[in-house]
Motif scaffolding. Structure first.
Motif, PDB file in Angstrom:
ATOM      1  N   LYS A  57       0.822  -1.207   0.000  1.00 36.80           N
ATOM      2  CA  LYS A  57       0.000   0.000   0.000  1.00 36.80           C
ATOM      3  C   LYS A  57       0.858   1.260   0.000  1.00 36.80           C
ATOM      4  CE  LYS A  57      -4.504   0.714   1.745  1.00 36.80           C
ATOM      5  NZ  LYS A  57      -5.435   0.389   2.817  1.00 36.80           N
ATOM      6  N   TYR A  58       1.947   1.213   0.759  1.00 38.29           N
ATOM      7  CA  TYR A  58       2.849   2.373   0.762  1.00 38.29           C
ATOM      8  C   TYR A  58       3.512   2.552  -0.606  1.00 38.29           C
ATOM      9  CZ  TYR A  58       2.218   2.180   5.823  1.00 38.29           C
ATOM     10  OH  TYR A  58       1.674   2.167   7.074  1.00 38.29           O
ATOM     11  N   ALA A  59       3.623   1.456  -1.349  1.00 38.91           N
ATOM     12  CA  ALA A  59       4.160   1.577  -2.715  1.00 38.91           C
ATOM     13  C   ALA A  59       3.136   2.211  -3.648  1.00 38.91           C
ATOM     14  CB  ALA A  59       4.586   0.210  -3.237  1.00 38.91           C
ATOM     15  N   GLY A  60       1.881   2.260  -3.189  1.00 38.01           N
ATOM     16  CA  GLY A  60       0.876   2.967  -3.973  1.00 38.01           C
ATOM     17  C   GLY A  60      -0.214   2.111  -4.591  1.00 38.01           C
ATOM     18  N   TYR A  61      -0.316   0.850  -4.150  1.00 35.95           N
ATOM     19  CA  TYR A  61      -1.296  -0.042  -4.781  1.00 35.95           C
ATOM     20  C   TYR A  61      -2.162  -0.741  -3.732  1.00 35.95           C
ATOM     21  CZ  TYR A  61       2.366   0.746  -8.157  1.00 35.95           C
ATOM     22  OH  TYR A  61       3.296   1.354  -8.937  1.00 35.95           O
ATOM     23  N   ASP A  62      -3.450  -0.833  -4.042  1.00 38.72           N
ATOM     24  CA  ASP A  62      -4.334  -1.613  -3.186  1.00 38.72           C
ATOM     25  C   ASP A  62      -4.150  -3.099  -3.439  1.00 38.72           C
ATOM     26  OD1 ASP A  62      -5.756   0.439  -1.778  1.00 38.72           O
ATOM     27  OD2 ASP A  62      -6.717   0.940  -3.676  1.00 38.72           O
ATOM     28  N   GLY A  63      -3.661  -3.427  -4.615  1.00 39.04           N
ATOM     29  CA  GLY A  63      -3.494  -4.848  -4.899  1.00 39.04           C
ATOM     30  C   GLY A  63      -2.966  -5.092  -6.295  1.00 39.04           C
ATOM     31  N   LEU A  64      -2.919  -6.384  -6.641  1.00 41.34           N
ATOM     32  CA  LEU A  64      -2.428  -6.776  -7.959  1.00 41.34           C
ATOM     33  C   LEU A  64      -3.351  -7.825  -8.563  1.00 41.34           C
ATOM     34  CD1 LEU A  64       0.810  -8.433  -6.640  1.00 41.34           C
ATOM     35  CD2 LEU A  64       0.754  -6.032  -7.167  1.00 41.34           C
ATOM     36  N   ILE A  65      -3.399  -7.826  -9.863  1.00 40.87           N
ATOM     37  CA  ILE A  65      -4.022  -8.951 -10.560  1.00 40.87           C
ATOM     38  C   ILE A  65      -2.966  -9.526 -11.488  1.00 40.87           C
ATOM     39  CG2 ILE A  65      -5.801  -9.695 -12.179  1.00 40.87           C
ATOM     40  CD1 ILE A  65      -7.626  -7.580 -11.055  1.00 40.87           C
ATOM     41  N   ILE A  66      -2.684 -10.815 -11.309  1.00 33.70           N
ATOM     42  CA  ILE A  66      -1.645 -11.442 -12.104  1.00 33.70           C
ATOM     43  C   ILE A  66      -2.295 -12.451 -13.033  1.00 33.70           C
ATOM     44  CG2 ILE A  66       0.413 -12.895 -12.014  1.00 33.70           C
ATOM     45  CD1 ILE A  66       0.758 -11.609  -9.141  1.00 33.70           C
ATOM     46  N   GLU A  67      -2.018 -12.333 -14.316  1.00 32.52           N
ATOM     47  CA  GLU A  67      -2.663 -13.229 -15.284  1.00 32.52           C
ATOM     48  C   GLU A  67      -1.651 -13.785 -16.277  1.00 32.52           C
ATOM     49  OE1 GLU A  67      -5.663 -10.291 -16.140  1.00 32.52           O
ATOM     50  OE2 GLU A  67      -4.608  -9.585 -17.898  1.00 32.52           O
ATOM     51  N   GLY A  68      -2.082 -14.782 -17.035  1.00 29.74           N
ATOM     52  CA  GLY A  68      -1.220 -15.376 -18.050  1.00 29.74           C
ATOM     53  C   GLY A  68      -0.182 -16.314 -17.474  1.00 29.74           C
ATOM     54  N   LYS A  69       0.817 -16.611 -18.270  1.00 26.03           N
ATOM     55  CA  LYS A  69       1.894 -17.485 -17.815  1.00 26.03           C
ATOM     56  C   LYS A  69       3.198 -17.004 -18.427  1.00 26.03           C
ATOM     57  CE  LYS A  69       3.773 -22.083 -17.929  1.00 26.03           C
ATOM     58  NZ  LYS A  69       3.699 -23.475 -18.337  1.00 26.03           N
ATOM     59  N   SER A  70       4.180 -16.821 -17.590  1.00 30.38           N
ATOM     60  CA  SER A  70       5.460 -16.333 -18.085  1.00 30.38           C
ATOM     61  C   SER A  70       6.190 -17.452 -18.831  1.00 30.38           C
ATOM     62  CB  SER A  70       6.314 -15.846 -16.916  1.00 30.38           C
ATOM     63  OG  SER A  70       7.616 -15.578 -17.360  1.00 30.38           O
ATOM     64  N   PRO A  71       6.851 -17.121 -19.947  1.00 33.56           N
ATOM     65  CA  PRO A  71       7.595 -18.154 -20.681  1.00 33.56           C
ATOM     66  C   PRO A  71       8.788 -18.686 -19.881  1.00 33.56           C
ATOM     67  CG  PRO A  71       7.863 -15.975 -21.701  1.00 33.56           C
ATOM     68  CD  PRO A  71       6.841 -15.830 -20.631  1.00 33.56           C
ATOM     69  N   LYS A  72       9.296 -17.908 -18.932  1.00 29.71           N
ATOM     70  CA  LYS A  72      10.398 -18.389 -18.096  1.00 29.71           C
ATOM     71  C   LYS A  72      10.197 -17.877 -16.674  1.00 29.71           C
ATOM     72  CE  LYS A  72      13.016 -14.354 -18.951  1.00 29.71           C
ATOM     73  NZ  LYS A  72      13.969 -13.477 -19.053  1.00 29.71           N
ATOM     74  N   PRO A  73      10.893 -18.489 -15.689  1.00 34.50           N
ATOM     75  CA  PRO A  73      10.699 -18.045 -14.309  1.00 34.50           C
ATOM     76  C   PRO A  73      11.028 -16.563 -14.116  1.00 34.50           C
ATOM     77  CG  PRO A  73      11.850 -20.139 -14.346  1.00 34.50           C
ATOM     78  CD  PRO A  73      11.780 -19.662 -15.770  1.00 34.50           C
ATOM     79  N   VAL A  74      10.114 -15.865 -13.457  1.00 39.12           N
ATOM     80  CA  VAL A  74      10.308 -14.439 -13.193  1.00 39.12           C
ATOM     81  C   VAL A  74       9.887 -14.127 -11.761  1.00 39.12           C
ATOM     82  CG1 VAL A  74       9.983 -13.573 -15.544  1.00 39.12           C
ATOM     83  CG2 VAL A  74       7.986 -13.957 -14.085  1.00 39.12           C
ATOM     84  N   TYR A  75      10.287 -12.955 -11.288  1.00 33.23           N
ATOM     85  CA  TYR A  75       9.671 -12.420 -10.074  1.00 33.23           C
ATOM     86  C   TYR A  75       9.299 -10.975 -10.322  1.00 33.23           C
ATOM     87  CZ  TYR A  75      14.278 -10.390  -8.846  1.00 33.23           C
ATOM     88  OH  TYR A  75      15.454  -9.696  -8.843  1.00 33.23           O
ATOM     89  N   LEU A  76       8.323 -10.522  -9.547  1.00 31.07           N
ATOM     90  CA  LEU A  76       7.815  -9.169  -9.724  1.00 31.07           C
ATOM     91  C   LEU A  76       8.459  -8.274  -8.676  1.00 31.07           C
ATOM     92  CD1 LEU A  76       5.696  -7.408 -11.252  1.00 31.07           C
ATOM     93  CD2 LEU A  76       4.097  -7.964  -9.424  1.00 31.07           C
ATOM     94  N   LEU A  77       9.099  -7.225  -9.123  1.00 32.66           N
ATOM     95  CA  LEU A  77       9.762  -6.291  -8.213  1.00 32.66           C
ATOM     96  C   LEU A  77       9.041  -4.949  -8.265  1.00 32.66           C
ATOM     97  CD1 LEU A  77      12.230  -5.701  -6.355  1.00 32.66           C
ATOM     98  CD2 LEU A  77      13.452  -4.962  -8.405  1.00 32.66           C
ATOM     99  N   ILE A  78       8.540  -4.513  -7.117  1.00 34.00           N
ATOM    100  CA  ILE A  78       7.774  -3.265  -7.040  1.00 34.00           C
ATOM    101  C   ILE A  78       8.502  -2.304  -6.119  1.00 34.00           C
ATOM    102  CG2 ILE A  78       5.550  -2.232  -6.405  1.00 34.00           C
ATOM    103  CD1 ILE A  78       4.349  -5.079  -6.650  1.00 34.00           C
ATOM    104  N   ARG A  79       8.953  -1.187  -6.668  1.00 38.23           N
ATOM    105  CA  ARG A  79       9.524  -0.135  -5.831  1.00 38.23           C
ATOM    106  C   ARG A  79       8.802   1.151  -6.177  1.00 38.23           C
ATOM    107  NH1 ARG A  79      15.523  -0.836  -7.596  1.00 38.23           N
ATOM    108  NH2 ARG A  79      14.400  -1.503  -9.455  1.00 38.23           N
TER     109      ARG A  79
END
Lengths: 626, 152
Positions: free
Chosen positions: A107-129
């Motif tokens: 929330k301090y980053a500015g978001y109430d939440g996330l919606i994640i969809e689809g499938k990544s072609p390779k392993p990833v992680y989501l970085l939010i700053r």
């Protein structure tokens, strides 16, 4: 900031893993007014966005992660964020809540939440700053356990980054894989970690430097401080969970669970454990290193434990709780607390739900003792009840889906369907979700609670067992007399608690939040959002429960699924609750009454009239409710 | 009489209510990033260490401040940063051995430090486990004060 957004940031991140596209969209505030946040809002989003019948582990499934309006504010005990997804165990929704620090940070980053969809072609992680949101290559942390992966992410991006991550179990799509945050807390139940794994998403890491504003900040602060002082200073006896006050945390439950005979023992064959004193609160106290709190919680119920001697020296668990200890301990006939801690640590390390893990191991041991699984099936592993080493090895195998582990990684419903030979009767689940650590035969209304809990057997949707056994934890209204072994009145209690819990779990508030003054939750919310109508917890709770139900109905759930494992109907418990069993007649009585009071038809479908009353008739029309 | 903070990190549960109330008191919003007290967490070990200005006898923050924005009250020992003079160079932040100086990006980018809320610190009011205390300087040699050296 607009008036509408008080308590909310008003923004949602949408991440399409298939294309790598990341966008920011406004939160649907009309839905927020109806469903608040966390659980309720997540269910509403997925009702809209998931097509019926999709594979929970396929690319068309979605993960919704939402905070509540109270998350990140000073409202006491409100650190929560919720993962909402179609569960690979149940094929209906699950909303899995976690505490810790991640929700507030998002929330301090500015978001109430996330919606994640689809499938990544390779392993990833989501970085939010804050505004910088990126998908990063996860090649170097894929295959690492949750602790190591968290260590590495913190090393790369900073110590104060808040991380939530899956382990081997999630990567291998174990159907009860969890998502672990900050080494200790988890979105534990129903396989959210498997959905992460199926999408090639290893972790979400967030750092936020912004703020949360509320509608009436002075009033919110004043009320929050008053509630904390009232409960913690003037009424400390209420706080059995408050660690720093000498409270024992959730493990205090084990005493009464054992006394009343509802402590699952040997795969629910018994309700009290002869060696309970080796794994109870006193023993946990001895290995407790620190009483910890989540963000904004003055109570601090979590126990950080560490084993300092013996074979399992060095084993540590960040939050050692009753459910985990009962399911991995007494339910598997394991009485060595160091082994229970080791099993819990393994669940955390590989990212697995402790409740389901204990349930599944208990069931496998039960099968082995009855000869339905043999050493041939288990690669020579003697899966007898109370076999410490076997349990540890089995957990490792499940996380890796090796040998017998591949079978058990499917959860107890699918595993028992495959083994057959009557093992379904003692496969302890509802709708595919494993039963947690309260035997419902002792207070039969708890059976109704499990059978009707929207996502399957969860203990947090209604908890009439305590009301029935010692009149405690009454939710609102006039107390109703409950006889633990008689079916009367349980339906109305379950319904009321359903509504309260759905409401509470949509705000960011914790299940344990300041137990009695929790009644001020609607007031806290009004001060936070500035919406007077948000105080109507009955209506909002009922709306959430009905929306949840509509989603389930669309997936084919009906009366036949609102039931319990056969063992609860057929096998009476031994002492101390000798002879306790749920008669099918009593159960039918409760279920009929439940549907009737809910305004649902005989098959458990909400009527159009009820949906109109709740302002969601268009949802009913979508799935053909008349 | 001059007062100081006494910190017992062993009692700190890491709830961060102090950060919330501090940012609310000074900025009117819930914003831990501008709190003048910070709780450093080690979530792996479950430990927490509150970090706050200790009113050092010989303040390195004052020594390094080129614009001369930082001063110390002789009587109370409280540090003040003159935001009209502060250039936001962050030297004080880097030099403070106790990580007690913070930074406020908005609106103009200045260093911030605990001001004792005028003698009635808000953070102490919300520290229910009693990790934070506000005590007379004369008793500050007490063992609890020394516990501040146990870093998270």
């Amino acid at each position: 900031m607009s008036f509408d957004a008080c308590g909310y940031t008003g923004k949602l991140l949408r991440v399409d893993l298939s294309s790598g596209k990341i966008s920011v969209e406004p939160l649907n505030m009309a839905w927020a007014r109806q469903y608040i946040g966390c659980q309720g809002l997540g269910v509403r989003y997925l009702f809209e966005e998931l097509a019926p019948g999709i594979d929970p582990l396929g690319p068309e499934s979605k993960i919704v992660l939402l905070t509540g309006p109270l998350t990140g504010t000073i409202a006491p005990c409100s650190p929560k964020y919720t993962l909402i997804f179609k569960s690979p165990l149940t094929n209906i929704l699950y909303d899995s809540t976690s505490g810790g620090y991640f929700g507030a940070e998002l929330k301090y980053a500015g978001y109430d939440g996330l919606i994640i969809e689809g499938k990544s072609p390779k392993p990833v992680y989501l970085l939010i700053r804050d505004q910088r949101v990126e998908l990063q290559d996860a090649a170097r942390i894929w295959g690492k356990d949750t602790f190591t992966a968290t260590d590495m992410l913190k090393q790369w991006w900073g110590d104060d980054l808040r991380v939530t991550v899956i382990g081997l179990a999630g990567e291998n799509q174990v159907r009860f894989a969890s998502v672990l945050t900050e080494y200790a807390k988890a979105n534990g139940r129903a396989g959210g970690g498997a959905v992460f794994g199926a999408k090639n998403l290893k972790a979400i890491a967030v750092k936020g430097s912004g703020s949360v504003s509320v509608a009436n900040p002075e009033a919110l602060v004043e009320l929050s401080l008053k509630l904390m002082a009232e409960t913690l200073v003037e009424n400390p006896e209420q706080l059995v969970f408050t660690g720093w006050k000498g409270g024992e945390g959730t493990i205090s439950i084990m005493d009464w669970a054992n006394d009343y005979g509802c402590l699952p023992t040997r795969n629910f064959q018994a309700g009290s454990f002869d060696r309970k004193s080796k794994i109870d609160a006193r023993e946990v106290k001895k290995i407790t290193k620190k009483e910890k709190a989540c963000f904004s919680c003055p109570m601090g119920c979590a126990h950080q434990v560490k084993i300092e001697q013996g074979q399992h020296k060095g084993t540590g668990v960040g939050s050692f709780e009753y459910e985990s200890i009962a399911m991995l301990g007494s339910n598997c006939d394991i009485s060595d607390l160091a082994v229970v801690a080791k099993l819990n640590e393994l669940c955390n390390k590989h990212g697995m739900d402790t409740i389901t893990a204990g349930n599944v191991i208990g069931w496998a041991m039960d099968c082995f003792e009855r000869g339905l699984l043999t050493e041939k099936d288990t690669n020579g592993l003697p899966l007898r009840f109370g076999n410490n080493e076997a349990a540890i090895e089995l957990l490792e195998k499940i996380a890796r889906r090796e040998g017998i582990g591949a079978l058990l990684a499917e959860g107890v419903a699918r595993a028992s369907a495959r083994v057959g030979k009557g093992s379904e009767e003692f496969a302890m689940h509802v709708k595919g979700l494993e039963i947690p650590a309260y035997d419902p035969r002792v207070a039969i209304g708890m059976g109704l609670a499990y059978a009707t809990a929207p996502p399957g057997a969860a203990h947090t949707r209604a908890f009439p067992i305590s009301g029935a056994l010692f009149g405690g934890w009454w939710v609102g209204a006039d107390p109703v007399k409950l006889d633990p072994r008689k079916p009367e009145n349980f339906a109305q209690v379950c319904i009321q608690q359903n509504h309260w819990q759905a409401y509470r779990f949509s705000t960011g508030h914790c299940d344990f939040g300041l137990l009695e003054p929790g009644w001020k939750l609607p007031e806290l919310l009004e001060n936070c959002t500035g919406w007077p109508e948000i105080k109507d917890w009955r209506k909002i709770g009922e709306r959430i429960i009905n929306t949840y139900r509509l989603f389930s109905i669309r997936e084919g759930i009906s009366r036949k699924d609102d039931t319990l494992p056969a063992a609860f109907f057929k096998k009476p418990l031994p002492a101390p609750a000798e002879g306790a069993v749920i008669s099918p007649e009593d159960f039918e009585f409760m279920l009929n009454e439940y549907y009737e009071l809910r305004g649902w038809d005989h098959e458990g479908r909400p009527t159009q009239e009820k949906l109109r009353e709740l302002g969601i008739q268009e949802l009913g029309l979508k799935i053909g409710v008349r | 009489m001059a007062k100081v903070f006494s910190i017992d990190a062993k009692k700190c549960t890491g709830c961060k209510l102090c950060e919330l109330i501090c940012s609310f008191h000074h900025n009117g919003v819930f914003k831990p990033s501008v709190s003048r007290i910070r709780v450093k967490l080690n979530t792996r070990e479950g430990t927490a260490q509150p970090l706050i200005c200790r009113q050092c006898k010989k303040c390195t923050c004052i020594e390094v401040c080129r614009p001369g924005a930082i001063s110390q009250d002789e009587k109370t020992g409280v540090i003040t940063i003159d935001h009209a003079k502060c250039t936001g160079c962050k030297e004080c932040i880097f030099t403070c051995p106790f990580q007690a100086v913070g930074f406020e990006e908005e609106p103009k980018g200045v260093a911030i430090v605990c001001d004792h809320c005028g003698g009635k610190p808000e953070c102490v009011k919300v520290c229910f486990p009693g990790a934070l205390k506000y005590i007379d300087k004369e008793t500050s040699w007490a063992p609890t004060r020394q516990d501040t050296t146990s870093r998270a």
